[in-house]
Design a protein around this motif. Structure first.
Motif: not given
Length: 815
Positions: A67-69, A308-309, A344-345, A470-472
Motif C-alpha cells: 500500500c503506497y501513499p 517509505q521513501n 490512518r494510511y 502515507s501508505g503502509q
C-alpha cells in the motif's frame, strides 16, 4: 487493422461478447481462437486483486500488496522521477499477481475540498496532476502491463455521481478538466482510459462524441482502449459508437445482444465494432505477453521500503514555530492520539489495499530515538466524546516537554461514493487539543487526512506535520521527519483556505438533483484565491524545510528559464522550484498566474545549482471558443519563479508572438470572470460564458421515475411500496450511524441511495436485466401487481434464453 485476419474468423456474437466483461473483473475470452481473458484490478496506490467473491466497494479482502501513499500524498513530492519509480514497483506487483490492467491513476481535479474521493486525486492544478500521472503511467507500463487513467472526465463529486450532469463551458473544460488527461495520454502514453459515470453537458461521458471521438481520438490521437467505470454504461450502442470498447462488469450477455441487434438493423456498422475489437485485442495480447516470460514474486521488504521513501518525500511541514522540530533528543515526549496506535494510511472504497505489512507509530517508537514517556489515545476514533480519555491524555501531557498529537480524518469520513459534509476535523479531537494546550502548549500536531481541512486551532500548535495518507510505511516515514533523519521536502499540491465558505465553488457544490453548474469557470484553487485576492491558510506549493534556500540569476529566453538555487542553511535538503506565468494583457480573462513548470533539486549545505525549466506547448496557450482551438495571445508575459504560488522569489518578462485569433469574450458581458471574483456568478452571466441556456437543475417531480433516476427519488414515487422502501433505507442509515456502524451506513449511501435504477441491472452481473428492471419501475410508479407480473415473466424469459445460449456455446466449443 492489426488483427484483421483474426477478426474475420470471429462470429458476430463472439465479437460482441468481447465488448463486455466475463465477470466482475475479467474481460471475455474466446478459447477456440486463443484469445485469453484480461484481469483488471483497482490500483491507484496498490493492487486490489480480490481473492474471494468480487465487489466494487472493498468489502471482500484482496490479496496482500504494497500500500503506497495515495495520489493526494504523492503529488506533494512534486517529483516526476520518484512517481515513475513508484509506478515501476506497482507494475512489478501487477505482473506478479497477473493483473493486465491497473485501474489508475485517478486525475480528476480537486474542484472542491469536500469531494469524497479527493484522496485519490493529485491536485487542483492540471499541469501538476498531468505530470505526476504521466510519470506513474510510464512506470507501470514499463513492466508490460497497462495503466488506466481515470475518470474521463469532469467527475468532481461523489454524490449522485452516476447520473449528475456536469454543466461546464468549453474553455474551462479544456484548460482545467482535460489538460491533465491530455498530458497523461500524450506523455504517459497510457494504453487504457476509464470513462466516468457522470454526464457532460447533457450526454453521458462514455457516449459523448465530442469528448470521446473529437478530443480523445481525433485531437489527442489516443488509439488505446476505453473501459467504462463499473456499472457506468447507459446506452451500450451509443457508447460503442463513441469508441467505448469495454463495458464492465459483465451484464451476462444482455448488452452484447443489444450490439448484435443494432448491427443487424443497420443502427451501427459492423466496421465500428471491428475497430473496437481490434483495439481491445491489442491491449489483451500486449499485456498478456509479459505473463509468458520468467518473472519473480516481488520482494515485500524492498517494496515496503519504497513505500517509505515515497512517503518521506511527500510529507509536508506546515508549521515549525520556535524550531520545535526536529525534536531534540533530550526532550521528554508524550504521544497522544488514536491514529498513533492505529495508523490512518489510506482512503476507503474501491482503492482499499490489503497491505503486506503495516507500520503503526506506537510500534516504531523504540527505534525512533525519541525519549517517550507514554502514550494515550486521547479521543474516540469516530467522533464520540470521551472525557476520561481527554483527562488521561492531559495527565500525560503535563509530564512532557513536547506533545506529539496525532489527529485527522477517519476512514469513513473520506470515502468513495460520499462527499464530506464539512472541512472540519472531528470536534472531539479539537476538544482534546484545546485541553492539552491548557496544560502544555508545546504541541506538535501530526495530521493524517487525504484532503484539505480547516484549522481554526492552528495557533495552539507549535509544529504541524502533514502526512496526508502515507501508505503502509507512513508511520515510520513521519517519525523520520519529526526526528530530523529526513529533511521534509513536500509541498502542498492544493490550497488550504481559511474557511470552506472562501472556496470558489462553495455555492455550486455538490449538484443535488439533475445537474451541477461550474459557474466559477477556470478559477479553481489558487487560480481563484490569487486572482480574487482572497487570503488563505496555506497557499498552493507551500512547504517548509529544516534548511533555507535562496534564488538568484534568472534568465529568460524563447526556450525557457534558468536560475540558481543555493542551500543557505546547515542541512542538506530538497527544494521544489515552481514556474508560474502571468499574461499582462487584460483582453482575455485569465487567472492571475498559472503553474507551467517545476523542478525538484537536492542541495548540500552551501551548494548552488543551476535549474532549467523549458517552455512547452502549454506555457502560453489558452482555448479560444471562437476558433475552437488553442491559441496564443500576443503580448508581454511575466515569468515568476516561486517557492510557492504566493512566495515569488524571481521575476522577469518576455514578449511572445501570438496567433492573432479574434477575441472570444466581452468584458461588459462577463465582469465576474474578468475580475476573478466568481464565488457568486449570476445565472445570466454563466449563460453568457456557456453560450447557451443553463438546463433545469431540479427534478421534474410530476414525471414517472425512469432508468436514470435514483433510489433517493423514491421519496416522490407514486407507488406506496417505493416510498416505504425509501423511508426504510433512510431509517437504516440513521440507525446504523446511531449504533456506531458508520462504515455500513456509508455503504447504503454509496451502493443504494444514490444508485440510478439502471445500475440495478448494470451492477448485478445479469441477475436482473433491463426488462426485469421495467417491472421494478412499474412497481415504483404505482403499478404494483402489473410490475410484479412483468418482473416474473421477464425473469422466466431470461432463464430460458440463458439455457439456449449455454447450449449454443457448447456447440461452438465442439466445432
Amino acid at each position: 487493422m492489426k488483427y484483421k485476419e483474426l477478426i474475420q474468423k470471429m462470429t458476430l456474437e463472439e465479437k460482441a461478447s468481447l465488448m463486455s466483461g466475463k465477470d466482475f473483473w475479467q474481460s471475455e475470452n474466446i478459447d477456440r481462437l486463443g484469445i485469453p481473458s484480461m484481469f483488471l484490478a483497482d490500483g491507484p496506490h496498490g493492487i486490489r486483486k480480490q481473492a474471494a467473491a468480487a465487489d466494487h466497494l472493498g468489502l471482500n479482502e484482496s490479496i496482500p500488496a504494497t500500500c503506497y501513499p495515495t495520489a493526494a500524498t504523492v503529488a506533494n513530492s512534486w517529483n516526476e522521477e520518484l512517481v515513475e519509480k513508484m509506478g515501476q514497483y506497482l507494475g512489478k506487483e501487477a505482473v506478479a499477481q497477473k493483473v493486465n490492467v491497473l485501474l489508475g491513476p485517478g486525475i480528476n481535479m480537486k474542484r472542491n475540498p469536500l469531494c469524497g474521493r479527493n484522496f485519490e486525486y493529485y491536485s487542483e492544478d492540471p499541469y501538476l496532476a498531468g505530470k505526476m500521472a504521466a510519470g506513474l503511467i510510464r512506470g507501470i507500463q514499463s513492466n508490460g502491463v497497462s495503466a488506466c487513467v481515470k475518470h474521463f472526465a469532469v467527475n468532481n463529486q461523489e454524490e449522485r455521481r452516476m447520473v449528475i450532469d456536469t454543466i461546464v463551458d468549453e474553455r474551462t473544460l479544456r484548460e482545467i478538466y482535460l489538460t491533465a488527461f491530455e498530458i497523461a495520454i500524450k506523455e504517459g502514453k497510457t494504453k487504457t482510459v476509464m470513462s466516468s459515470y457522470n454526464m457532460l453537458n447533457g450526454t453521458h461521458t462514455n457516449e459523448n462524441m465530442h469528448l470521446m471521438r473529437e478530443i480523445l481520438r481525433d485531437e489527442w490521437g489516443f488509439d488505446g482502449v476505453v473501459v467504462t467505470d463499473w456499472g457506468g454504461n447507459n446506452d451500450r450502442v451509443q457508447g460503442l459508437l463513441a469508441g467505448n470498447e469495454l463495458e464492465m462488469p459483465t451484464t451476462n450477455g444482455e448488452t452484447d445482444r443489444e450490439i448484435i441487434e443494432a448491427i443487424k438493423n443497420g443502427e451501427i456498422a459492423e466496421e465500428v465494432l471491428d475497430e473496437c475489437v481490434d483495439r481491445l485485442l491489442e491491449l489483451i495480447f500486449t499485456t498478456e505477453e509479459v505473463f509468458g516470460k520468467p518473472h519473480h514474486d516481488f520482494d515485500e521488504t524492498d517494496h515496503h521500503q519504497m513505500a517509505q521513501n515515497v512517503a518521506e518525500e511527500s510529507i509536508v511541514l506546515l508549521k515549525n514555530e520556535e524550531n520545535v522540530l526536529p525534536l531534540k533528543k533530550d526532550k521528554k515526549v508524550a504521544v497522544i492520539g488514536d491514529f498513533a496506535e492505529e495508523a490512518r494510511y489510506q482512503g476507503a472504497g474501491s482503492s482499499i489495499v490489503n497491505p503486506t505489512k503495516l507500520s503503526h507509530t506506537v510500534d516504531c517508537l523504540d527505534d525512533s530515538g525519541i525519549k517517550i514517556i507514554g502514550y494515550e489515545p486521547g479521543f474516540e476514533r469516530y467522533g464520540k466524546k470521551n472525557k476520561k480519555k481527554i483527562e488521561k491524555a492531559c495527565e500525560l501531557a503535563r509530564q512532557a516537554d513536547v506533545v506529539l498529537l496525532y489527529i485527522g480524518l477517519d476512514e469513513v469520513t473520506e470515502a468513495e461514493g460520499l462527499d464530506r459534509q464539512n472541512m472540519q476535523i472531528p470536534a472531539n479531537q479539537v476538544d482534546l487539543l484545546n485541553e492539552l494546550y491548557e496544560v502544555n502548549p508545546n504541541i506538535v500536531a501530526v495530521l493524517s487526512c487525504g484532503s484539505a481541512v480547516e484549522m481554526p486551532w492552528i495557533d495552539k500548535v507549535k509544529g504541524l506535520v502533514h502526512g496526508y495518507l502515507s501508505g503502509q510505511a507512513g508511520a515510520k516515514a513521519i517519525l523520520n521527519v519529526i526526528t530530523g533523519k529526513v529533511n521534509p521536502s513536500g509541498k502542498l499540491a492544493e490550497t488550504y483556505p481559511l474557511h470552506y465558505e472562501d472556496t470558489p465553488s462553495y455555492h455550486y457544490f455538490p449538484g443535488k438533483e439533475v445537474s451541477v453548474e461550474y459557474r466559477e469557470g477556470p478559477y479553481i484553487g489558487y487560480r481563484y484565491y490569487d486572482t480574487a485576492d482572497v487570503p488563505v491558510l496555506f497557499p498552493f506549493g507551500y512547504g517548509l524545510s529544516y534548511t533555507t534556500f535562496s534564488y538568484s540569476n534568472l534568465c529568460v529566453n524563447q526556450d525557457g528559464v534558468t536560475f540558481n538555487i543555493t542551500n543557505t542553511g546547515k542541512l542538506a535538503g530538497m527544494e521544489v522550484a515552481q514556474l508560474y506565468v502571468r499574461c499582462t494583457s487584460k483582453s482575455i480573462f485569465r487567472p492571475n498566474k498559472e503553474l507551467k513548470g517545476f523542478k525538484k533539486v537536492f542541495l548540500n549545505p552551501g551548494e548552488t545549482k543551476t535549474v532549467t525549466i523549458s517552455f512547452d506547448d502549454k506555457t502560453f496557450r489558452y482555448f479560444n471558443i471562437k476558433t475552437n482551438q488553442w491559441e496564443i495571445e500576443m503580448g508581454q508575459y511575466e515569468m515568476l519563479i516561486g517557492a510557492s504560488s504566493s512566495d515569488i522569489r524571481l521575476k522577469d518578462t518576455i514578449n511572445i508572438q501570438g496567433t492573432e485569433a479574434p477575441l472570444p469574450y466581452s468584458n461588459e458581458q462577463l465582469p465576474s470572470y474578468y475580475s476573478g471574483k466568481v464565488n457568486s456568478v449570476s445565472k445570466k452571466e454563466f449563460e453568457q460564458l456557456l453560450g447557451r441556456k443553463v438546463p433545469e437543475s431540479k427534478w421534474d417531480r410530476s414525471k414517472p421515475l425512469g432508468y436514470n433516476d435514483t433510489i433517493a427519488q423514491c421519496q416522490y414515487a407514486k407507488g406506496g411500496f417505493a416510498r416505504f422502501a425509501y423511508h426504510l433505507i433512510n431509517f437504516t442509515y440513521w440507525f446504523l450511524r446511531k449504533i456506531g456502524k458508520r462504515s455500513t451506513a456509508n455503504l447504503i449511501m454509496m451502493s443504494v441511495y444514490h444508485m440510478p435504477f439502471r445500475g440495478v441491472a448494470r451492477m448485478t452481473g445479469g441477475i436482473i436485466n433491463m426488462p426485469m428492471l421495467d417491472g421494478i419501475l412499474m412497481i415504483v410508479n404505482g403499478h404494483f401487481f402489473k410490475g410484479v407480473n412483468h418482473f416474473l415473466k421477464e425473469r422466466k424469459k431470461m432463464i430460458k434464453q440463458s439455457k439456449i445460449e449455454i447450449g449454443q456455446s457448447e456447440v461452438i466449443k465442439e466445432m
